[in-house]
Design a protein around this motif. Structure first.
Motif, PDB file in Angstrom:
ATOM      1  N   TYR A  35       0.844  -1.180   0.000  1.00 59.88           N
ATOM      2  CA  TYR A  35       0.000   0.000   0.000  1.00 59.88           C
ATOM      3  C   TYR A  35       0.886   1.239   0.000  1.00 59.88           C
ATOM      4  CZ  TYR A  35      -4.267  -2.569   1.161  1.00 59.88           C
ATOM      5  OH  TYR A  35      -5.363  -3.403   1.126  1.00 59.88           O
ATOM      6  N   GLN A  36       0.352   2.294  -0.584  1.00 60.39           N
ATOM      7  CA  GLN A  36       1.031   3.586  -0.585  1.00 60.39           C
ATOM      8  C   GLN A  36       0.155   4.573   0.179  1.00 60.39           C
ATOM      9  OE1 GLN A  36       0.618   6.206  -4.015  1.00 60.39           O
ATOM     10  NE2 GLN A  36       2.845   6.301  -4.194  1.00 60.39           N
ATOM     11  N   GLN A  37       0.757   5.318   1.086  1.00 62.74           N
ATOM     12  CA  GLN A  37       0.008   6.336   1.814  1.00 62.74           C
ATOM     13  C   GLN A  37       0.624   7.701   1.580  1.00 62.74           C
ATOM     14  OE1 GLN A  37      -0.056   6.255   6.167  1.00 62.74           O
ATOM     15  NE2 GLN A  37      -2.205   6.862   6.147  1.00 62.74           N
ATOM     16  N   SER A  38      -0.149   8.588   0.997  1.00 61.17           N
ATOM     17  CA  SER A  38       0.298   9.967   0.813  1.00 61.17           C
ATOM     18  C   SER A  38      -0.785  10.891   1.340  1.00 61.17           C
ATOM     19  CB  SER A  38       0.584  10.259  -0.663  1.00 61.17           C
ATOM     20  OG  SER A  38      -0.589  10.069  -1.432  1.00 61.17           O
ATOM     21  N   LEU A  39      -0.402  12.141   1.574  1.00 68.98           N
ATOM     22  CA  LEU A  39      -1.345  13.093   2.174  1.00 68.98           C
ATOM     23  C   LEU A  39      -2.544  13.333   1.274  1.00 68.98           C
ATOM     24  CD1 LEU A  39       0.972  15.743   3.852  1.00 68.98           C
ATOM     25  CD2 LEU A  39      -0.694  14.241   4.963  1.00 68.98           C
ATOM     26  N   ASP A  40      -2.299  13.416  -0.038  1.00 65.72           N
ATOM     27  CA  ASP A  40      -3.403  13.769  -0.935  1.00 65.72           C
ATOM     28  C   ASP A  40      -4.223  12.558  -1.386  1.00 65.72           C
ATOM     29  OD1 ASP A  40      -1.458  14.154  -4.016  1.00 65.72           O
ATOM     30  OD2 ASP A  40      -1.205  12.866  -2.262  1.00 65.72           O
ATOM     31  N   GLN A  41      -3.598  11.395  -1.482  1.00 64.35           N
ATOM     32  CA  GLN A  41      -4.316  10.221  -1.995  1.00 64.35           C
ATOM     33  C   GLN A  41      -4.791   9.270  -0.901  1.00 64.35           C
ATOM     34  OE1 GLN A  41      -5.191   9.495  -5.208  1.00 64.35           O
ATOM     35  NE2 GLN A  41      -4.487  11.547  -5.700  1.00 64.35           N
ATOM     36  N   GLY A  42      -4.324   9.472   0.316  1.00 63.71           N
ATOM     37  CA  GLY A  42      -4.698   8.537   1.363  1.00 63.71           C
ATOM     38  C   GLY A  42      -4.004   7.195   1.167  1.00 63.71           C
ATOM     39  N   LEU A  43      -4.627   6.137   1.668  1.00 67.50           N
ATOM     40  CA  LEU A  43      -4.066   4.788   1.569  1.00 67.50           C
ATOM     41  C   LEU A  43      -4.543   4.135   0.285  1.00 67.50           C
ATOM     42  CD1 LEU A  43      -4.326   3.402   5.160  1.00 67.50           C
ATOM     43  CD2 LEU A  43      -2.418   2.940   3.651  1.00 67.50           C
ATOM     44  N   GLN A  44      -3.597   3.836  -0.584  1.00 67.98           N
ATOM     45  CA  GLN A  44      -3.942   3.239  -1.868  1.00 67.98           C
ATOM     46  C   GLN A  44      -3.372   1.837  -1.966  1.00 67.98           C
ATOM     47  OE1 GLN A  44      -5.701   4.778  -4.544  1.00 67.98           O
ATOM     48  NE2 GLN A  44      -6.203   6.405  -3.099  1.00 67.98           N
TER      49      GLN A  44
END
Lengths: 113, 115
Positions: A35-44
């Motif tokens: 999973y990738q977590q970024s501020l703008d996309q959330g948990l993807q």
């Protein structure tokens, strides 16, 4: 401690470079998830492997690839890195599939400069 | 795309009070899970509720699931400062199977418990 181990914990790299993130799942778990977590996309959700085979694919870029090895550890390869790839990358594992608790590692912080 | 949407986005309460967070989702599910994340740390699994269950308890946590409304709530009773974290709901799609299992997370509720 979830039992899922991720390395490295932090890394800083330049645009255009390639990095490899490593994950050791909990003992006995056959499924590994990234999973990738970024501020703008959330948990993807990026991708899932089960016993060495790819089973589900999410929003994973073509510049990214992953694999699960016979010993069940997994690697996520990120290439041609861009500033927007800066994020927290999580590996998770579970015994099998549907209905099982998914356990997350502490994540790998990637900063692309 | 986000399947679950938590509400509120942020919640601030006094220690000892109860905290309620809600989650709505769009498609039919097999299970719904709640996770906690302390700032910059990994996600910690709190509770899993299956689609045929309506309520589940674990310690100070109470989760409800209403599949007709496609919504769930997480109640934390007698909150403590250590409960300060972000809370996420995660759903798996009904078509999951054959070894394919994908959790879709909401954007989370940021809970602050003031001592």
């Amino acid at each position: 401690d979830s039992g899922v181990t991720q390395t490295p914990k932090h890394l800083i790299t330049a645009t255009g470079q390639r990095v490899t993130l490593r994950c050791s799942p909990r003992s006995g778990d056959l499924s590994v998830y990234w999973y990738q977590q970024s501020l703008d996309q959330g948990l993807q959700f990026l991708i899932q492997y089960y016993n060495g085979e790819e089973r589900a694919k999410g929003n994973i870029l073509e510049r990214f690839s992953a694999q699960q090895f016979p010993d069940l550890h997994s690697e996520l390869n990120l290439s041609s890195l861009e500033l927007g790839d800066s994020a927290l990358y999580f590996c998770a594992s579970s015994v099998a599939g549907v209905g099982n608790t998914i356990y997350f590692g502490e994540g790998s912080w990637l900063t692309v400069v | 795309s986000q399947q679950g949407e938590e509400d509120p986005q942020a919640l601030s309460i006094q220690e000892g009070e109860n905290a309620t967070m809600n989650c709505s989702y769009k498609t039919s599910i097999n299970n719904l899970q709640w996770y906690r994340q302390n700032s910059g740390r990994g996600l910690v699994h709190l509770i899993l509720i299956r689609s045929n269950e309506r309520e589940k308890h674990s310690g100070r946590l109470r989760v409800t699931l209403d599949t007709s409304k496609k919504s769930s709530s997480l109640l934390i009773t007698a909150s403590r400062a250590a409960d300060t974290a972000s809370y996420f709901c995660a759903t798996d799609a009904l078509e999951s199977g054959a070894g394919s299992y994908q959790l879709t997370f909401g954007k989370g509720t940021k809970l602050s418990v003031i001592p």
